[in-house]
Design a protein around this motif. Structure first.
Motif, PDB file in Angstrom:
ATOM      1  N   VAL A  38     -19.043-124.872  22.506  1.00  0.00           N
ATOM      2  CA  VAL A  38     -19.398-124.356  21.183  1.00  0.00           C
ATOM      3  C   VAL A  38     -18.383-124.882  20.173  1.00  0.00           C
ATOM      4  CG1 VAL A  38     -18.032-122.220  21.329  1.00  0.00           C
ATOM      5  CG2 VAL A  38     -20.144-122.252  19.972  1.00  0.00           C
ATOM      6  N   GLY A  39     -18.747-124.826  18.908  1.00  0.00           N
ATOM      7  CA  GLY A  39     -17.835-125.324  17.883  1.00  0.00           C
ATOM      8  C   GLY A  39     -16.593-124.472  17.724  1.00  0.00           C
ATOM      9  N   LYS A  40     -16.806-123.198  17.376  1.00  0.00           N
ATOM     10  CA  LYS A  40     -15.688-122.287  17.122  1.00  0.00           C
ATOM     11  C   LYS A  40     -16.027-120.909  17.678  1.00  0.00           C
ATOM     12  CE  LYS A  40     -14.443-124.604  12.779  1.00  0.00           C
ATOM     13  NZ  LYS A  40     -14.051-124.428  11.366  1.00  0.00           N
ATOM     14  N   MET A  41     -15.036-120.260  18.269  1.00  0.00           N
ATOM     15  CA  MET A  41     -15.266-118.931  18.809  1.00  0.00           C
ATOM     16  C   MET A  41     -14.878-117.822  17.844  1.00  0.00           C
ATOM     17  SD  MET A  41     -16.942-118.579  21.530  1.00  0.00           S
ATOM     18  CE  MET A  41     -16.603-116.830  21.664  1.00  0.00           C
ATOM     19  N   ASP A  42     -14.330-118.170  16.668  1.00  0.00           N
ATOM     20  CA  ASP A  42     -14.024-117.116  15.706  1.00  0.00           C
ATOM     21  C   ASP A  42     -15.211-116.832  14.784  1.00  0.00           C
ATOM     22  OD1 ASP A  42     -13.815-119.533  14.426  1.00  0.00           O
ATOM     23  OD2 ASP A  42     -11.728-119.286  13.791  1.00  0.00           O
ATOM     24  N   VAL A  43     -16.324-117.545  14.981  1.00  0.00           N
ATOM     25  CA  VAL A  43     -17.553-117.298  14.235  1.00  0.00           C
ATOM     26  C   VAL A  43     -18.392-116.294  15.011  1.00  0.00           C
ATOM     27  CG1 VAL A  43     -19.612-118.361  13.232  1.00  0.00           C
ATOM     28  CG2 VAL A  43     -17.454-119.627  13.280  1.00  0.00           C
ATOM     29  N   LEU A  44     -18.928-115.304  14.316  1.00  0.00           N
ATOM     30  CA  LEU A  44     -19.607-114.196  14.984  1.00  0.00           C
ATOM     31  C   LEU A  44     -20.821-114.662  15.777  1.00  0.00           C
ATOM     32  CD1 LEU A  44     -19.491-111.154  15.412  1.00  0.00           C
ATOM     33  CD2 LEU A  44     -20.923-110.867  13.382  1.00  0.00           C
ATOM     34  N   ASN A  45     -21.581-115.640  15.261  1.00  0.00           N
ATOM     35  CA  ASN A  45     -22.782-116.043  16.005  1.00  0.00           C
ATOM     36  C   ASN A  45     -22.416-116.637  17.366  1.00  0.00           C
ATOM     37  OD1 ASN A  45     -22.013-118.721  15.408  1.00  0.00           O
ATOM     38  ND2 ASN A  45     -23.677-119.054  13.947  1.00  0.00           N
ATOM     39  N   ALA A  46     -21.289-117.357  17.432  1.00  0.00           N
ATOM     40  CA  ALA A  46     -20.840-117.916  18.721  1.00  0.00           C
ATOM     41  C   ALA A  46     -20.444-116.801  19.682  1.00  0.00           C
ATOM     42  CB  ALA A  46     -19.672-118.868  18.497  1.00  0.00           C
ATOM     43  N   GLN A  47     -19.727-115.807  19.187  1.00  0.00           N
ATOM     44  CA  GLN A  47     -19.303-114.685  20.025  1.00  0.00           C
ATOM     45  C   GLN A  47     -20.513-113.939  20.582  1.00  0.00           C
ATOM     46  OE1 GLN A  47     -16.785-112.301  17.491  1.00  0.00           O
ATOM     47  NE2 GLN A  47     -15.537-114.064  16.904  1.00  0.00           N
ATOM     48  N   GLN A  48     -21.495-113.702  19.717  1.00  0.00           N
ATOM     49  CA  GLN A  48     -22.665-112.928  20.138  1.00  0.00           C
ATOM     50  C   GLN A  48     -23.537-113.709  21.125  1.00  0.00           C
ATOM     51  OE1 GLN A  48     -24.191-112.133  16.197  1.00  0.00           O
ATOM     52  NE2 GLN A  48     -23.260-110.094  16.131  1.00  0.00           N
ATOM     53  N   ARG A  49     -23.723-114.996  20.893  1.00  0.00           N
ATOM     54  CA  ARG A  49     -24.522-115.801  21.827  1.00  0.00           C
ATOM     55  C   ARG A  49     -23.864-115.847  23.201  1.00  0.00           C
ATOM     56  NH1 ARG A  49     -25.619-120.819  17.596  1.00  0.00           N
ATOM     57  NH2 ARG A  49     -26.614-119.499  16.000  1.00  0.00           N
ATOM     58  N   PHE A  97     -28.921-124.712  22.414  1.00  0.00           N
ATOM     59  CA  PHE A  97     -29.276-123.776  21.349  1.00  0.00           C
ATOM     60  C   PHE A  97     -29.559-124.635  20.114  1.00  0.00           C
ATOM     61  CE2 PHE A  97     -29.245-120.106  18.655  1.00  0.00           C
ATOM     62  CZ  PHE A  97     -29.374-119.005  19.486  1.00  0.00           C
ATOM     63  N   ASP A  98     -30.612-124.305  19.390  1.00  0.00           N
ATOM     64  CA  ASP A  98     -31.018-125.012  18.165  1.00  0.00           C
ATOM     65  C   ASP A  98     -31.851-126.254  18.441  1.00  0.00           C
ATOM     66  OD1 ASP A  98     -29.969-123.162  16.385  1.00  0.00           O
ATOM     67  OD2 ASP A  98     -28.004-124.081  16.399  1.00  0.00           O
ATOM     68  N   GLU A  99     -32.350-126.819  17.341  1.00  0.00           N
ATOM     69  CA  GLU A  99     -33.394-127.831  17.443  1.00  0.00           C
ATOM     70  C   GLU A  99     -32.937-129.204  16.989  1.00  0.00           C
ATOM     71  OE1 GLU A  99     -34.831-124.798  14.362  1.00  0.00           O
ATOM     72  OE2 GLU A  99     -33.197-124.939  15.776  1.00  0.00           O
ATOM     73  N   LEU A 119     -23.856-123.918  22.695  1.00  0.00           N
ATOM     74  CA  LEU A 119     -24.257-122.807  21.833  1.00  0.00           C
ATOM     75  C   LEU A 119     -24.408-123.189  20.367  1.00  0.00           C
ATOM     76  CD1 LEU A 119     -22.172-119.856  23.348  1.00  0.00           C
ATOM     77  CD2 LEU A 119     -24.510-120.596  23.889  1.00  0.00           C
ATOM     78  N   TRP A 120     -23.975-124.405  20.011  1.00  0.00           N
ATOM     79  CA  TRP A 120     -24.245-124.934  18.671  1.00  0.00           C
ATOM     80  C   TRP A 120     -25.090-126.184  18.817  1.00  0.00           C
ATOM     81  CZ3 TRP A 120     -19.506-124.413  14.842  1.00  0.00           C
ATOM     82  CH2 TRP A 120     -19.279-123.043  14.595  1.00  0.00           C
ATOM     83  N   ALA A 121     -25.750-126.571  17.734  1.00  0.00           N
ATOM     84  CA  ALA A 121     -26.800-127.582  17.791  1.00  0.00           C
ATOM     85  C   ALA A 121     -26.351-128.908  18.408  1.00  0.00           C
ATOM     86  CB  ALA A 121     -27.368-127.817  16.393  1.00  0.00           C
ATOM     87  N   TYR A 122     -25.152-129.367  18.078  1.00  0.00           N
ATOM     88  CA  TYR A 122     -24.734-130.710  18.486  1.00  0.00           C
ATOM     89  C   TYR A 122     -24.085-130.751  19.869  1.00  0.00           C
ATOM     90  CZ  TYR A 122     -20.203-128.895  17.060  1.00  0.00           C
ATOM     91  OH  TYR A 122     -19.087-128.114  16.942  1.00  0.00           O
ATOM     92  N   VAL A 182     -30.850-117.773  26.364  1.00  0.00           N
ATOM     93  CA  VAL A 182     -30.152-118.895  26.991  1.00  0.00           C
ATOM     94  C   VAL A 182     -29.850-118.551  28.453  1.00  0.00           C
ATOM     95  CG1 VAL A 182     -28.016-120.247  27.014  1.00  0.00           C
ATOM     96  CG2 VAL A 182     -29.166-119.781  24.843  1.00  0.00           C
ATOM     97  N   GLY A 183     -29.412-117.321  28.697  1.00  0.00           N
ATOM     98  CA  GLY A 183     -29.137-116.880  30.066  1.00  0.00           C
ATOM     99  C   GLY A 183     -30.362-116.951  30.953  1.00  0.00           C
TER     100      GLY A 183
END
Length: 361
Positions: A335-346, A117-119, A91-94, A317-318
């Motif tokens: 994913v990197g961190k789950m306390d970041v809103l974009n990770a939670q929403q994705r 996710f991401d380019e 869910l994060w680029a790397y 993604v689904g």
């Protein structure tokens, strides 16, 4: 005596068929029992964190706190623990580039589906090579360019048309093997624009803004290019700030330092820990124009959010997972961190898509 042979023969056949029926029934019961035991063992092997989403089992969500070495180790450990794994989703680029490296190390590239996710350029190359199914990409160049453009409008008291939810969406795109070349070529063009702007003399007058990201990542090079281009187009200055350890503590320090700078008129920030940064964000909002990009902090006094609708991005993604595994399967999310809103929403968008939940609103 001879006339009784047919009867004896018939009764023998009957007994034989009866015996075969009994044996078949016993074998069927045995197979059924074995199958049930296998299913029970399979269930017992699943972690308590496993989520049943339609035909899919999401085993867990592995975080790495923005550290690539940890991200690869997570992938390696997952492959060892779940040899029947069907897909790895980043869910994060790397995340997916690290998963691909782990798969290559054990000769399993192409055998476990990868959805990203991401380019990241490694992701794009993996799609081109056929090792990665696809990726849902944002438009970080526009994050940079549009953030600066809107901050300028706010400072100059221009009208900014906002939806009721105060979220300005920048659409995502789905990149697969058939369109990866064109997309990658366009990315390189945007980078070139940014480099040209960066090589030009920076404006010494005009508004002064700052664009603050969440952690070091090649993803942000495109946003930097957008900021540099906006500097030239609008004759202003925009500092690009990166918390090099990827921590909210470092990000808070950057924000504190910025608002002490003379002439600073606005900040666009991607909050690392929005639930615990409300105080510092509100402090910034008292001093300068504040907007969020990439990840929102809706409980703060930011003016609005500009960026991806991360929930809908997760739904995309689904859909890629469904295309890759139409019969279902076991999935691990990274994913990197789950306390970041974009990770939670994705993540939530991904789960809801696999469960075939309707999209509300």
């Amino acid at each position: 005596m001879l006339h009784r042979l047919p009867n004896i023969f018939t009764r023998s056949l009957f007994l034989l068929f009866a015996l075969l029926f009994v044996i078949g029934s016993l074998m069927s019961c045995s197979d059924s029992s074995t199958k049930k035991n296998d299913q029970a063992n399979e269930k017992s092997d699943l972690p308590q964190t496993a989520i049943k989403a339609g035909k899919y089992i999401i085993l867990d969500t592995r975080t790495d706190q923005g550290d690539r070495a940890t991200a690869k180790k997570n992938a390696e450990n997952t492959l060892k623990k779940y040899p029947s794994l069907d897909a790895m989703v980043g869910l994060w680029a790397y995340n997916v580039p690290q998963c691909l490296e782990a798969l290559k190390d054990v000769g399993k590239e192409g055998k476990v589906k990868l959805i990203s996710f991401d380019e990241d350029e490694l992701t794009l190359q993996g799609i081109k090579d056929g090792h990665i199914v696809g990726t849902v990409v944002q438009q970080p160049y526009e994050f940079g360019y549009q953030s600066v453009k809107y901050l300028k409008a706010l400072v100059e008291n221009q009208t900014v048309d906002l939806p009721d939810n105060k979220q300005l969406d920048i659409p995502t795109k789905v990149i697969k093997q058939e369109n990866v070349e064109d997309f990658w070529s366009n990315l390189k063009s945007l980078q070139k624009l940014g480099q040209q702007a960066n090589n030009s003399p920076r404006p010494t007058e005009g508004h002064y803004f700052a664009f603050v990201v969440n952690l070091p990542d090649p993803f942000w090079s495109y946003a930097r290019a957008g900021c540099y281009k906006a500097e030239q187009d609008f004759n202003l200055v925009c500092d690009f700030k990166i918390p090099h350890d990827g921590s909210s503590t470092e990000q808070n320090r950057i924000l504190e330092t910025l608002i002490q700078k003379e002439g600073l008129a606005g900040i666009a920030v991607s909050p690392l820990d929005p639930n615990n940064q409300t105080e510092i964000l509100n402090k910034v909002a008292e001093k300068v124009k504040l907007i969020c990009h990439d990840s929102d902090a809706p409980e703060s006094n930011r003016l609005f959010y500009l960026g991806t609708n991360n929930y809908l991005g997760g739904r995309q993604v689904g859909k890629l997972i469904k295309e890759a595994l139409p019969e279902g399967g076991q999935i691990m999310i990274f994913v990197g961190k789950m306390d970041v809103l974009n990770a939670q929403q994705r993540r939530q968008g991904l789960i809801d898509e696999l469960m075939d939940k309707p999209i509300s609103g």
